[in-house]
Design a protein around this motif. Structure first.
Motif, PDB file in Angstrom:
ATOM      1  N   GLU A   1       0.849  -1.179   0.000  1.00  0.00           N
ATOM      2  CA  GLU A   1       0.000   0.000   0.000  1.00  0.00           C
ATOM      3  C   GLU A   1       0.893   1.240   0.000  1.00  0.00           C
ATOM      4  O   GLU A   1       1.750   1.384   0.874  1.00  0.00           O
ATOM      5  CB  GLU A   1      -0.895  -0.019   1.236  1.00  0.00           C
ATOM      6  N   PRO A   2       0.717   2.143  -0.967  1.00  0.00           N
ATOM      7  CA  PRO A   2       1.564   3.336  -1.035  1.00  0.00           C
ATOM      8  C   PRO A   2       1.450   4.201   0.217  1.00  0.00           C
ATOM      9  O   PRO A   2       0.372   4.360   0.779  1.00  0.00           O
ATOM     10  CB  PRO A   2       1.030   4.087  -2.256  1.00  0.00           C
ATOM     11  N   PHE A   3       2.581   4.715   0.651  1.00  0.00           N
ATOM     12  CA  PHE A   3       2.671   5.668   1.770  1.00  0.00           C
ATOM     13  C   PHE A   3       2.237   5.082   3.117  1.00  0.00           C
ATOM     14  O   PHE A   3       1.903   5.837   4.035  1.00  0.00           O
ATOM     15  CB  PHE A   3       1.838   6.928   1.481  1.00  0.00           C
ATOM     16  N   LEU A   4       2.246   3.776   3.266  1.00  0.00           N
ATOM     17  CA  LEU A   4       1.721   3.154   4.484  1.00  0.00           C
ATOM     18  C   LEU A   4       2.434   3.656   5.747  1.00  0.00           C
ATOM     19  O   LEU A   4       1.781   4.065   6.708  1.00  0.00           O
ATOM     20  CB  LEU A   4       1.806   1.632   4.401  1.00  0.00           C
ATOM     21  N   GLY A   5       3.745   3.638   5.764  1.00  0.00           N
ATOM     22  CA  GLY A   5       4.484   4.061   6.956  1.00  0.00           C
ATOM     23  C   GLY A   5       4.277   5.527   7.281  1.00  0.00           C
ATOM     24  O   GLY A   5       4.053   5.902   8.442  1.00  0.00           O
ATOM     25  N   ILE A   6       4.326   6.370   6.264  1.00  0.00           N
ATOM     26  CA  ILE A   6       4.136   7.807   6.472  1.00  0.00           C
ATOM     27  C   ILE A   6       2.699   8.081   6.905  1.00  0.00           C
ATOM     28  O   ILE A   6       2.452   8.889   7.803  1.00  0.00           O
ATOM     29  CB  ILE A   6       4.492   8.588   5.194  1.00  0.00           C
ATOM     30  N   ALA A   7       1.751   7.408   6.286  1.00  0.00           N
ATOM     31  CA  ALA A   7       0.342   7.592   6.641  1.00  0.00           C
ATOM     32  C   ALA A   7       0.089   7.182   8.091  1.00  0.00           C
ATOM     33  O   ALA A   7      -0.674   7.835   8.809  1.00  0.00           O
ATOM     34  CB  ALA A   7      -0.559   6.810   5.698  1.00  0.00           C
ATOM     35  N   THR A   8       0.736   6.119   8.539  1.00  0.00           N
ATOM     36  CA  THR A   8       0.577   5.668   9.919  1.00  0.00           C
ATOM     37  C   THR A   8       1.083   6.727  10.893  1.00  0.00           C
ATOM     38  O   THR A   8       0.428   7.011  11.908  1.00  0.00           O
ATOM     39  CB  THR A   8       1.312   4.335  10.136  1.00  0.00           C
ATOM     40  N   ALA A   9       2.226   7.328  10.584  1.00  0.00           N
ATOM     41  CA  ALA A   9       2.754   8.398  11.432  1.00  0.00           C
ATOM     42  C   ALA A   9       1.790   9.586  11.467  1.00  0.00           C
ATOM     43  O   ALA A   9       1.544  10.170  12.530  1.00  0.00           O
ATOM     44  CB  ALA A   9       4.127   8.841  10.932  1.00  0.00           C
TER      45      ALA A   9
END
Length: 116
Positions: A1-9
Motif C-alpha cells: 500500500e503506497p505511503f503506508l508508513g508515512i500515513a501511519t505516522a
C-alpha cells in the motif's frame, strides 16, 4: 500500500491532535486553522483519502471531490501534502521525529517522498 508508513505516522499525530479538542480546545483550533490555511484544498483532499483522521480535524464532508491528474501526479501531490503536514504540525503542535526502520520493505512512493 503506497505511503503506508508515512500515513501511519500522520494518523498517530492526527489522533493526538483530536484529543486536544476536549483538553485544549484553543490549541486544537490553532492547529486545525493552521492546517486549513497551510495545506490548501487540493493537498487536504489528497491526504484525507490516505489519512481519514485529517477529515475529522478539519471537519470535512464525507465525500471529497476527485483531484485531477495522472496517478503519478497524484502520488507526487500526496508526497507534497505529507511534507506540508509535517512542517505545519512541527511548527504549531510539537516537533516531529520519525524513526525509520526496515526501509527495505518500504513502498517506492514512501521512499520517494522521504527523499524530498
Amino acid at each position: 500500500e503506497p505511503f503506508l508508513g508515512i500515513a501511519t505516522a500522520c494518523k498517530d499525530l492526527c489522533q493526538q491532535i483530536l484529543r486536544l479538542e476536549d483538553s485544549a480546545p484553543e490549541r486544537f483550533r490553532q492547529v486545525r486553522d493552521g492546517l486549513r490555511k497551510g495545506m490548501g484544498a487540493e493537498l487536504v483532499q489528497l491526504m484525507a483519502k490516505v489519512v481519514v483522521e485529517l477529515k475529522e480535524i478539519l471537519q470535512l464532508q464525507d465525500s471529497l471531490p476527485e483531484v485531477a491528474g495522472s496517478d503519478g501526479q497524484k502520488k507526487e501531490k500526496i508526497a507534497a501534502s505529507f511534507r506540508v503536514f509535517f512542517r505545519i504540525i512541527s511548527s504549531l503542535f510539537a516537533p516531529v521525529v520519525i524513526l525509520l526502520d526496515d526501509l527495505q520493505w518500504s513502498d517506492p512512493s514512501s521512499l520517494e517522498a522521504l527523499k524530498t
